[in-house]
Design a protein around this motif. Structure first.
Motif, mmCIF file in Angstrom:
data_model
loop_
_atom_site.group_PDB
_atom_site.id
_atom_site.type_symbol
_atom_site.label_atom_id
_atom_site.label_comp_id
_atom_site.label_asym_id
_atom_site.label_seq_id
_atom_site.Cartn_x
_atom_site.Cartn_y
_atom_site.Cartn_z
ATOM 1 N N GLN A 53 0.720 -1.115 0.169
ATOM 2 C CA GLN A 53 -0.387 0.042 -0.050
ATOM 3 C C GLN A 53 0.535 1.139 -0.113
ATOM 4 O OE1 GLN A 53 -3.168 0.193 -0.997
ATOM 5 N NE2 GLN A 53 -3.393 2.044 -1.067
ATOM 6 N N ARG A 54 2.172 1.212 0.647
ATOM 7 C CA ARG A 54 2.606 2.580 0.708
ATOM 8 C C ARG A 54 3.676 2.753 -0.283
ATOM 9 N NH1 ARG A 54 3.677 7.368 1.802
ATOM 10 N NH2 ARG A 54 6.347 7.673 2.328
ATOM 11 N N LEU A 55 3.972 1.601 -1.538
ATOM 12 C CA LEU A 55 4.143 2.115 -3.069
ATOM 13 C C LEU A 55 2.575 2.469 -3.943
ATOM 14 C CD1 LEU A 55 6.559 1.875 -4.442
ATOM 15 C CD2 LEU A 55 5.613 -0.694 -5.704
ATOM 16 N N HIS A 56 1.560 1.346 -3.501
ATOM 17 C CA HIS A 56 0.856 2.440 -4.137
ATOM 18 C C HIS A 56 0.342 3.589 -3.717
ATOM 19 C CE1 HIS A 56 -3.658 3.224 -4.267
ATOM 20 N NE2 HIS A 56 -3.984 2.107 -4.626
ATOM 21 N N GLU A 57 0.560 4.368 -2.814
ATOM 22 C CA GLU A 57 0.314 5.992 -2.303
ATOM 23 C C GLU A 57 0.855 6.661 -2.498
ATOM 24 O OE1 GLU A 57 0.224 5.316 2.063
ATOM 25 O OE2 GLU A 57 -1.654 4.693 1.940
ATOM 26 N N LEU A 58 2.767 6.253 -3.132
ATOM 27 C CA LEU A 58 3.832 7.524 -3.990
ATOM 28 C C LEU A 58 3.441 7.828 -4.559
ATOM 29 C CD1 LEU A 58 7.047 5.313 -1.146
ATOM 30 C CD2 LEU A 58 5.891 8.005 -1.284
#
Length: 242
Positions: free
Chosen positions: A89-94
């Motif tokens: 999810q962190r990569l998705h947000e970035l």
């Protein structure tokens, strides 16, 4: 290797080693998927990993990312290149991932690429560009003679009530293919494009918009029993959605 790969010119199957070597030898590789088939997404991840084992991958071009987002992609990848980590999810947000393309389907491929340091390139139009082309009423001219007839049939079959907007939808299709061809041609080689099947076929899509003389290998994902014309693709990769 999931499934079975057929060389459409000879009709002969390729084993895993021969397939990986054939794919890795191509400076420009186009992989046509069905967006909603899990087996296709698994095959994409397998192929990217197999290519990377053969030689360093220069770029991964995705239909799922608009080309206008390239500055953001580059910022994230520079940050990751400094040893920072972002998963799930962190990569998705970035990345500011477009929710119209399910992260559950594409997140694994994107994470594989970023973890390996493979540059991501957006190949799609922005929403504003799509809306501009949709408003067009000028008949679209395609580089391949029967492309208009084939794509019209696909659009009308997939979109109920599309007839009044057919010219605009064909204009969007052509503009997307043109953009992906431009991005693929400019990306560091060897470059892999992942896009919908109609976008990668020689008779309807991106190959017709690549610079003259640009060699490209076209692979089409399919289910067992499906056929693809040898004029449209080089390799047919039959997988099952299990």
């Amino acid at each position: 290797m999931p499934g079975k790969v057929i060389d459409l010119a000879s009709g002969q199957p390729l084993d895993e080693v021969a397939f990986a070597q054939r794919a890795a030898a191509a400076d420009r590789l186009l992989l046509g998927e069905r967006h909603d088939i899990d087996a296709d997404h698994a095959a994409e991840r397998w192929l990217l990993q197999a290519l990377q084992r053969q030689r360093p991958q220069g770029a991964l071009v995705l239909e799922m990312i608009a080309s206008e987002r390239q500055p953001r992609l580059q910022r994230v990848q520079r940050w990751l290149g400094k040893g920072n980590r972002a998963e799930g999810q962190r990569l998705h947000e970035l990345l500011g991932w477009d929710p119209r393309w399910p992260w559950d389907a594409y997140g694994g491929l994107v994470q594989d690429a970023t973890a390996a340091g493979i540059p991501l390139h957006g190949g799609n139009l922005s929403r504003a560009e799509v809306n501009t082309h949709l408003a067009s009423s000028t008949p679209v001219r395609f580089p391949v003679d029967d492309a208009r007839q084939r794509l019209s049939a696909v659009v009308l079959a997939q979109h109920a009530g599309a007839a009044p907007m057919l010219e605009g939808m064909l204009a969007v299709q052509q503009a997307r293919d043109t953009r992906m061809a431009q991005v693929l041609a400019a990306a560091p080689a060897p470059a892999l494009l992942v896009a919908g099947r109609w976008h990668v076929l020689r008779g309807t899509g991106v190959p017709g918009y690549l610079p003259t003389g640009t060699p490209a290998l076209v692979i089409v994902l399919a289910s067992a029993g499906e056929a693809v014309d040898a004029r449209d693709a080089d390799l047919l990769w039959r997988v099952d959605d299990e």
